[in-house]
Design an enzyme around this catalytic site. Structure first.
Site, PDB file in Angstrom:
ATOM      1  N   LYS A  19       0.842  -1.209   0.000  1.00 56.07           N
ATOM      2  CA  LYS A  19       0.000   0.000   0.000  1.00 56.07           C
ATOM      3  C   LYS A  19       0.878   1.261   0.000  1.00 56.07           C
ATOM      4  O   LYS A  19       0.668   2.167  -0.797  1.00 56.07           O
ATOM      5  CB  LYS A  19      -0.933   0.008   1.230  1.00 56.07           C
ATOM      6  N   ARG A  49      -9.936   0.651   8.637  1.00 54.09           N
ATOM      7  CA  ARG A  49      -9.424  -0.685   8.913  1.00 54.09           C
ATOM      8  C   ARG A  49     -10.427  -1.531   9.675  1.00 54.09           C
ATOM      9  O   ARG A  49     -10.138  -2.670  10.015  1.00 54.09           O
ATOM     10  CB  ARG A  49      -8.189  -0.535   9.785  1.00 54.09           C
ATOM     11  N   ARG A  83      11.884  -5.542   4.915  1.00 52.96           N
ATOM     12  CA  ARG A  83      11.557  -4.131   4.672  1.00 52.96           C
ATOM     13  C   ARG A  83      12.468  -3.207   5.478  1.00 52.96           C
ATOM     14  O   ARG A  83      12.787  -3.475   6.636  1.00 52.96           O
ATOM     15  CB  ARG A  83      10.110  -3.839   5.049  1.00 52.96           C
ATOM     16  N   ARG A 109      11.333  -1.434  10.984  1.00 53.24           N
ATOM     17  CA  ARG A 109      10.256  -1.010  11.882  1.00 53.24           C
ATOM     18  C   ARG A 109      10.135  -1.962  13.058  1.00 53.24           C
ATOM     19  O   ARG A 109      10.275  -3.159  12.910  1.00 53.24           O
ATOM     20  CB  ARG A 109       8.925  -0.990  11.109  1.00 53.24           C
ATOM     21  N   ARG A 155      -0.302  -9.012  13.371  1.00 54.68           N
ATOM     22  CA  ARG A 155      -0.919  -8.020  12.475  1.00 54.68           C
ATOM     23  C   ARG A 155      -1.732  -8.711  11.387  1.00 54.68           C
ATOM     24  O   ARG A 155      -2.800  -8.241  10.997  1.00 54.68           O
ATOM     25  CB  ARG A 155       0.155  -7.120  11.867  1.00 54.68           C
TER      26      ARG A 155
HETATM   27  P1  AP5 Z   1       4.806  -1.589   1.861  1.00 60.26           P
HETATM   28  O1  AP5 Z   1       4.463  -0.762   0.661  1.00 60.26           O
HETATM   29  O2  AP5 Z   1       5.540  -0.936   2.978  1.00 60.26           O
HETATM   30  O3  AP5 Z   1       3.512  -2.353   2.404  1.00 60.26           O
HETATM   31  P2  AP5 Z   1       2.232  -1.803   3.164  1.00 60.26           P
HETATM   32  O4  AP5 Z   1       1.058  -2.506   2.551  1.00 60.26           O
HETATM   33  O5  AP5 Z   1       2.204  -0.315   3.187  1.00 60.26           O
HETATM   34  O6  AP5 Z   1       2.523  -2.425   4.599  1.00 60.26           O
HETATM   35  P3  AP5 Z   1       2.465  -1.840   6.081  1.00 60.26           P
HETATM   36  O7  AP5 Z   1       3.153  -2.869   6.941  1.00 60.26           O
HETATM   37  O8  AP5 Z   1       2.984  -0.442   6.174  1.00 60.26           O
HETATM   38  O9  AP5 Z   1       0.951  -1.865   6.323  1.00 60.26           O
HETATM   39  P4  AP5 Z   1       0.245  -2.005   7.640  1.00 60.26           P
HETATM   40  O10 AP5 Z   1      -1.128  -1.805   7.143  1.00 60.26           O
HETATM   41  O11 AP5 Z   1       0.468  -3.221   8.439  1.00 60.26           O
HETATM   42  O12 AP5 Z   1       0.928  -0.905   8.581  1.00 60.26           O
HETATM   43  P5  AP5 Z   1       0.543   0.593   8.933  1.00 60.26           P
HETATM   44  O13 AP5 Z   1       1.775   1.378   8.899  1.00 60.26           O
HETATM   45  O14 AP5 Z   1      -0.631   1.056   8.153  1.00 60.26           O
HETATM   46  O15 AP5 Z   1       5.638  -2.857   1.314  1.00 60.26           O
HETATM   47  C1  AP5 Z   1       6.151  -3.856   2.193  1.00 60.26           C
HETATM   48  C2  AP5 Z   1       7.519  -4.372   1.676  1.00 60.26           C
HETATM   49  O16 AP5 Z   1       7.324  -5.075   0.449  1.00 60.26           O
HETATM   50  C3  AP5 Z   1       8.525  -3.257   1.355  1.00 60.26           C
HETATM   51  O17 AP5 Z   1       9.792  -3.678   1.726  1.00 60.26           O
HETATM   52  C4  AP5 Z   1       8.420  -3.063  -0.172  1.00 60.26           C
HETATM   53  O18 AP5 Z   1       9.639  -2.623  -0.733  1.00 60.26           O
HETATM   54  C5  AP5 Z   1       8.034  -4.455  -0.638  1.00 60.26           C
HETATM   55  N1  AP5 Z   1       7.110  -4.434  -1.771  1.00 60.26           N
HETATM   56  C6  AP5 Z   1       6.031  -3.623  -1.939  1.00 60.26           C
HETATM   57  N2  AP5 Z   1       5.388  -3.914  -3.085  1.00 60.26           N
HETATM   58  C7  AP5 Z   1       6.046  -4.977  -3.635  1.00 60.26           C
HETATM   59  C8  AP5 Z   1       5.838  -5.755  -4.811  1.00 60.26           C
HETATM   60  N3  AP5 Z   1       4.831  -5.518  -5.657  1.00 60.26           N
HETATM   61  N4  AP5 Z   1       6.719  -6.770  -5.056  1.00 60.26           N
HETATM   62  C9  AP5 Z   1       7.751  -7.019  -4.204  1.00 60.26           C
HETATM   63  N5  AP5 Z   1       8.005  -6.309  -3.075  1.00 60.26           N
HETATM   64  C10 AP5 Z   1       7.150  -5.300  -2.792  1.00 60.26           C
HETATM   65  O19 AP5 Z   1       0.031   0.420  10.450  1.00 60.26           O
HETATM   66  C11 AP5 Z   1       0.909   0.114  11.504  1.00 60.26           C
HETATM   67  C12 AP5 Z   1       0.135   0.022  12.822  1.00 60.26           C
HETATM   68  O20 AP5 Z   1      -0.504   1.290  13.117  1.00 60.26           O
HETATM   69  C13 AP5 Z   1      -1.027  -0.985  12.844  1.00 60.26           C
HETATM   70  O21 AP5 Z   1      -0.584  -2.297  13.147  1.00 60.26           O
HETATM   71  C14 AP5 Z   1      -1.942  -0.380  13.940  1.00 60.26           C
HETATM   72  O22 AP5 Z   1      -1.449  -0.672  15.231  1.00 60.26           O
HETATM   73  C15 AP5 Z   1      -1.795   1.104  13.706  1.00 60.26           C
HETATM   74  N6  AP5 Z   1      -2.835   1.626  12.781  1.00 60.26           N
HETATM   75  C16 AP5 Z   1      -2.606   2.184  11.552  1.00 60.26           C
HETATM   76  N7  AP5 Z   1      -3.766   2.547  10.971  1.00 60.26           N
HETATM   77  C17 AP5 Z   1      -4.760   2.215  11.854  1.00 60.26           C
HETATM   78  C18 AP5 Z   1      -6.183   2.319  11.821  1.00 60.26           C
HETATM   79  N8  AP5 Z   1      -6.841   2.839  10.761  1.00 60.26           N
HETATM   80  N9  AP5 Z   1      -6.878   1.871  12.888  1.00 60.26           N
HETATM   81  C19 AP5 Z   1      -6.256   1.351  13.968  1.00 60.26           C
HETATM   82  N10 AP5 Z   1      -4.909   1.210  14.062  1.00 60.26           N
HETATM   83  C20 AP5 Z   1      -4.160   1.644  12.999  1.00 60.26           C
END
Ligand code: AP5
Length: 224
Positions: free
Chosen positions: A16, A91, A130, A163, A174
């Protein structure tokens, strides 16, 4: 031009954030990643950060009322009046209902929920490699998408780190939270005919071009 009001959905590690960087560059949209907002709040030691830290460290979601307030403030600020890209929000069904209500009250609606899909084993592989930069949280992968110079961000020269919540046991938590609490949004947006699915196991470039093609079609349909 019609508004682009977009939501990025998908499991942790589906790509994402990776796609968001590209879409922001394409369309110059205000970008709100709740994950980035919360990590910055933790870093700064703000009240929001204090409320969120324990949940994030465990791989749990922070409570809906806490995160909904963050998004409502962004929508109220005026900067998202011509469109936005939300990453990681909503979410839960409760968050989606809040977003719907907030847009409705402003006589606006969502353009699409872009679902990037990836199987659990791929997610674990990606998150273990990552790295994100300390300055702007630009995203890399040690094997799949390495920076030009090891440990250094291509875009702003800052240090790359792992991270805290990318430890294997937290990643598993997660993922289970995603399947329990976030995956129901797939049907929720499907029933509203807003869901668009993308195969996140393709290369970042392929995923990006498919999303762009979908958004171009939606823009054309909106003009008819
Ligand atoms: P990346 O693009 O970083 O993936 P992502 O989908 O953004 O993953 P996140 O881990 O950031 O999502 P998340 O939803 O768990 O965490 P968030 O920060 O929102 O890609 C991942 C890796 O793969 C990278 O190394 C990249 O280079 C590689 N890659 C990408 N695309 C690729 C491809 N096509 N092919 C190969 N490699 C690829 O949330 C963190 C925490 O915050 C949550 O756990 C929760 O505690 C809290 N939180 C956030 N939002 C909320 C909410 N709305 N409500 C409640 N709690 C929340």
């Amino acid at each position: 031009m019609t508004e682009r009001n977009l939501v990025l959905l998908g499991p942790p590690g589906a790509g994402k954030g990776t796609q968001a960087e590209r879409l922001v560059a394409d369309f110059d949209l205000p970008y709100y990643s709740t994950g980035i907002i919360l990590r910055e709040a933790v870093e700064q030691g703000s009240e929001l950060g204090k409320q969120a830290k324990d949940y994030m460290d465990r791989g749990d979601l922070v409570p809906d009322d806490v995160i909904c307030k963050v998004i409502a403030e962004r929508l109220d600020s005026g900067e998202a009046d011509d469109g936005f890209l939300l990453d990681g929000f909503p979410r839960t069904v409760g968050q989606a209902e809040m977003l719907d209500g907030a847009l409705d009250a402003r006589d606006r609606s969502l353009t699409a929920a872009l679902l990037i899909e990836a199987p659990d084993e791929e997610v674990v592989r990606r998150l273990s490699g990552r790295r994100t930069c300390v300055k702007n949280q630009h995203v890399y992968h040690v094997e799949l998408d390495p920076p030009k110079n090891e440990g250094v961000c291509d875009q702003d020269g800052s240090r790359l780190v792992q991270r805290d919540d990318d430890r294997p046991e937290t990643v598993r938590k997660r993922l289970s939270v995603y399947h329990d609490q976030t995956a129901p949004l797939i049907d929720w947006y499907g029933e509203k005919a807003l869901l668009r699915r993308f195969d996140g196991t393709r290369t970042p470039e392929e995923v990006h071009s498919r999303i762009r093609a979908t958004l171009a079609t939606l823009a054309l349909e909106a003009e008819i």
